[in-house]
Design a protein around this motif. Sequence first.
Motif, short mmCIF file in Angstrom:
data_model
loop_
_atom_site.label_atom_id
_atom_site.label_comp_id
_atom_site.label_asym_id
_atom_site.label_seq_id
_atom_site.Cartn_x
_atom_site.Cartn_y
_atom_site.Cartn_z
N SER A 15 0.84 -1.19 0.00
CA SER A 15 0.00 0.00 0.00
C SER A 15 0.88 1.24 0.00
CB SER A 15 -0.89 0.01 1.24
OG SER A 15 -1.81 -1.05 1.17
N ARG A 17 1.07 5.33 0.23
CA ARG A 17 0.26 6.42 0.79
C ARG A 17 0.91 7.79 0.62
NH1 ARG A 17 -0.39 1.95 4.33
NH2 ARG A 17 -2.56 1.20 4.32
N TYR A 90 -4.84 10.32 0.20
CA TYR A 90 -3.39 10.54 0.25
C TYR A 90 -2.86 11.41 -0.89
CZ TYR A 90 -4.04 6.73 3.53
OH TYR A 90 -4.49 5.96 4.57
N CYS A 130 -3.18 2.04 -3.53
CA CYS A 130 -3.65 1.64 -2.19
C CYS A 130 -5.14 1.36 -2.28
CB CYS A 130 -3.39 2.76 -1.18
SG CYS A 130 -3.73 2.27 0.54
N TRP A 131 -5.54 0.28 -1.66
CA TRP A 131 -6.96 -0.07 -1.53
C TRP A 131 -7.54 0.92 -0.52
CZ3 TRP A 131 -8.61 -5.70 -2.15
CH2 TRP A 131 -9.99 -5.85 -1.90
N ILE A 132 -8.60 1.61 -0.88
CA ILE A 132 -9.19 2.59 0.04
C ILE A 132 -10.66 2.26 0.28
CG2 ILE A 132 -9.70 5.04 0.46
CD1 ILE A 132 -6.74 4.68 0.22
C1 LIG Z 1 -10.92 -4.15 2.37
C2 LIG Z 1 -9.72 -3.24 2.55
C3 LIG Z 1 -9.92 -1.92 2.88
C4 LIG Z 1 -8.82 -1.06 3.03
N1 LIG Z 1 -9.06 0.26 3.27
C5 LIG Z 1 -8.00 1.09 3.46
C6 LIG Z 1 -8.22 2.49 3.69
O1 LIG Z 1 -9.34 2.99 3.73
N2 LIG Z 1 -7.14 3.27 3.84
C7 LIG Z 1 -5.85 2.78 3.79
O2 LIG Z 1 -4.90 3.55 3.94
N3 LIG Z 1 -5.61 1.47 3.54
C8 LIG Z 1 -6.65 0.62 3.38
N4 LIG Z 1 -6.43 -0.70 3.08
C9 LIG Z 1 -5.03 -1.18 2.91
C10 LIG Z 1 -4.54 -1.97 4.12
O3 LIG Z 1 -4.33 -1.11 5.20
C11 LIG Z 1 -3.24 -2.71 3.71
O4 LIG Z 1 -3.50 -3.54 2.61
C12 LIG Z 1 -2.66 -3.51 4.86
O5 LIG Z 1 -2.20 -2.67 5.88
C13 LIG Z 1 -1.49 -4.41 4.39
O6 LIG Z 1 -0.45 -3.63 3.82
P1 LIG Z 1 0.04 -3.85 2.32
O7 LIG Z 1 -1.12 -3.54 1.40
O8 LIG Z 1 1.17 -2.90 2.13
O9 LIG Z 1 0.45 -5.28 2.21
C14 LIG Z 1 -7.50 -1.57 2.90
C15 LIG Z 1 -7.31 -2.91 2.56
C16 LIG Z 1 -8.40 -3.73 2.37
C17 LIG Z 1 -8.17 -5.17 1.96
#
Ligand SMILES: Cc1cc2nc3c(=O)[nH]c(=O)nc-3n(C[C@H](O)[C@H](O)[C@H](O)COP(=O)(O)O)c2cc1C
Length: 187
Positions: A15, A17, A90, A130-132
């Motif tokens: 992710s 940011r 972000y 990043c998934w948000i």
């Molecule tokens: C369903 C889902 C919702 C998420 N929503 C957010 C979000 O609103 N904001 C954010 O910063 N990260 C969000 N994430 C990212 C996660 O925080 C992140 O994937 C996790 O901490 C693992 O880190 P990585 O993606 O670097 O492996 C989301 C991930 C998923 C799967």
Amino acid sequence: MIINETLRTLKQRRSIRSFRDEQIKEEELQAVLEAGLYAPNAGDQAWHFTVIQNKELLDRLNLAAKEGAKQLDIEGLEEMANNEQYNCLYGAPTLIIVSGKQAPIPLEADCAAATQNLLLAAESIGLGSCWIYFVIFAFYSPLGPELSKELKIPEGYKPYYSAVLGYKQDSVVNVPVRKPNLITYIR
Ligand SMILES: Cc1cc2nc3c(=O)[nH]c(=O)nc-3n(C[C@H](O)[C@H](O)[C@H](O)COP(=O)(O)O)c2cc1C
């Protein structure tokens, strides 16, 4: 351990940011969207992707999401929503909202699969992503119905997830160690 380009991309994706202001190229956007459209799905592609690259609208979505979050009684959310420094997108120049058709079987999983494809495709071409989920709270705010109209979310579709995309500000990203004992083998 087998390693190839796909497995490397899967393991490298993190992710992101922090983004540069510069917009991604159209061909990069199209490659990412195309990958989303090829995700596994139970609802016969009953999803919809909304691409937002308008800064003013992205800023409004951030504010609406924070308003929506304030109204939900979820621990930790209020603090984020009240933090003026927090931008749930972000500062990324591109946001893709993934909506699913409201059906007897909810298509949340389809939208999750599509979102994951977007992130992996982005990583494979060197984009940050990043998934948000947070921005989805915008649709729970009083502005929700109006925003859905403005974003042309198709009638009967619900925004489930989103992904932000952009050029990474930093190339070095912390990779958390994978937890042990998360797999059981029965052979
Ligand atoms: C369903 C889902 C919702 C998420 N929503 C957010 C979000 O609103 N904001 C954010 O910063 N990260 C969000 N994430 C990212 C996660 O925080 C992140 O994937 C996790 O901490 C693992 O880190 P990585 O993606 O670097 O492996 C989301 C991930 C998923 C799967």
